[in-house]
Write an enzyme that holds these catalytic residues in place. Sequence first.
Site, PDB file in Angstrom:
ATOM      1  N   LYS A   1       0.839  -1.214   0.000  1.00 33.73           N
ATOM      2  CA  LYS A   1       0.000   0.000   0.000  1.00 33.73           C
ATOM      3  C   LYS A   1       0.873   1.264   0.000  1.00 33.73           C
ATOM      4  CE  LYS A   1      -3.273  -2.956   0.303  1.00 33.73           C
ATOM      5  NZ  LYS A   1      -4.685  -3.182   0.302  1.00 33.73           N
TER       6      LYS A   1
HETATM    7  C1  LIG Z   1      -5.550  -4.370   0.870  1.00 33.67           C
HETATM    8  C2  LIG Z   1      -7.022  -4.222   0.823  1.00 33.67           C
HETATM    9  C3  LIG Z   1      -7.853  -4.680   1.860  1.00 33.67           C
HETATM   10  C4  LIG Z   1      -7.374  -5.528   3.004  1.00 33.67           C
HETATM   11  O1  LIG Z   1      -6.286  -5.084   3.684  1.00 33.67           O
HETATM   12  P1  LIG Z   1      -5.326  -6.118   4.479  1.00 33.67           P
HETATM   13  O2  LIG Z   1      -4.445  -5.209   5.254  1.00 33.67           O
HETATM   14  O3  LIG Z   1      -4.595  -6.891   3.437  1.00 33.67           O
HETATM   15  O4  LIG Z   1      -6.178  -6.971   5.333  1.00 33.67           O
HETATM   16  C5  LIG Z   1      -9.211  -4.394   1.779  1.00 33.67           C
HETATM   17  N1  LIG Z   1      -9.737  -3.745   0.729  1.00 33.67           N
HETATM   18  C6  LIG Z   1      -8.977  -3.316  -0.293  1.00 33.67           C
HETATM   19  C7  LIG Z   1      -9.619  -2.585  -1.421  1.00 33.67           C
HETATM   20  C8  LIG Z   1      -7.601  -3.560  -0.291  1.00 33.67           C
HETATM   21  O5  LIG Z   1      -6.860  -3.171  -1.328  1.00 33.67           O
END
Ligand SMILES: *Cc1c(COP(=O)(O)O)cnc(C)c1O
Length: 359
Positions: free
Chosen positions: A179
Amino acid sequence: MISIAKPMIGLEEKQAVLEVLDSGILAQGPRVKAFEEAFAAVCGTRYAAATSSGTTALHTALLAHGLGEADEVITSPFTFIASANSILYTGARPVFVDIEPRTFNIDPDGIEAVITPRTKAIMPVHLFGLCCDMDAIMKIAKKHGLIVVEDACQSHGASFKGKHAGAFGTGTFSLYPTKNITSAEGGMITTDNEEIAEHCRVIRQHGMRRRYYHDELGFNFRMTDVHAAIGLAQIRKLEMFNSIRRANATYLSGHLKGVVTPFEPEGCQHVYHQYTVRVPDGKRDALRAYLRENGIDSEVYYPVPVHQQAFYAHELGVNISLPESERAAREVLSLPVHPALTRADLDSIISAVNTFMAG
Ligand SMILES: *Cc1c(COP(=O)(O)O)cnc(C)c1O
């Protein structure tokens, strides 16, 4: 290989982790609190509550709003599975509305048609770093008395008409290493509502308001101080990371030919968690293979929309057609856009895409 994602970890993050390890407080402690305060300040919300992941942030936020059995939550099918799964964890049902082809985000014009007496919330997903049309969504939510839980897991620092993702309803963020900023694993909930913030903190800590008195069913969804120390160092760099991502995206869009480049609507600040193009004429998979042969990593986010995932189609019996989401799943390709790319990397990507698409 030019990678599709690269966590940007510097000396600050490393030193911060060592300080926590030396401090003797390893689990949720003062760094988590400091990270929450810094995150809320960046989002422009009064409160933030940290959790162990983006998925647990979504799950916790929905529970804090009282979502459960017999409730319906309207969301996008063109997203990571965690958006819809978090709705299922509460006992509620996701109801899918197709996307706008230019933004890849939920089409607000489709929302009112699926509202039923069971509808309790809307979960807009700000995909790839671009906010949904929050004017339209907040207007519908207000008219029908619906809760808004934003999946902003890909949109740290993005804004819509000057307001940040996560500041419209209750916001949820992921801090996974791919991210825009990371804490290794981690999540964050943002809100202006003190009761919701407090309820989230109780849910993440076994439903405990008073030490070892448990008034409701909770979980262990805590963030550790080790993770928070990384996140705190990262959030100070968010604006810099996002401005490099935006500059990389502008450069790519100025030079790529033969593909449909990302759209940034008037008034939106896209933070390009992904730089996602559409590849016409069924050439997507061949382009991806060609890029790989030329040392360039790319990825398909997402090859199967949620309503067509095996669990949803077979176990839950979801049987609907959402043509724009299905077409996007066939056409999209995300190219590297992360802040570690050099000008030479960007030129290699442009040259490879343009050569293939001209051929
Ligand atoms: C990454 C992501 C999640 C989940 O996040 P995690 O930290 O991997 O549990 C949820 N929704 C979207 C759109 C994402 O890109």
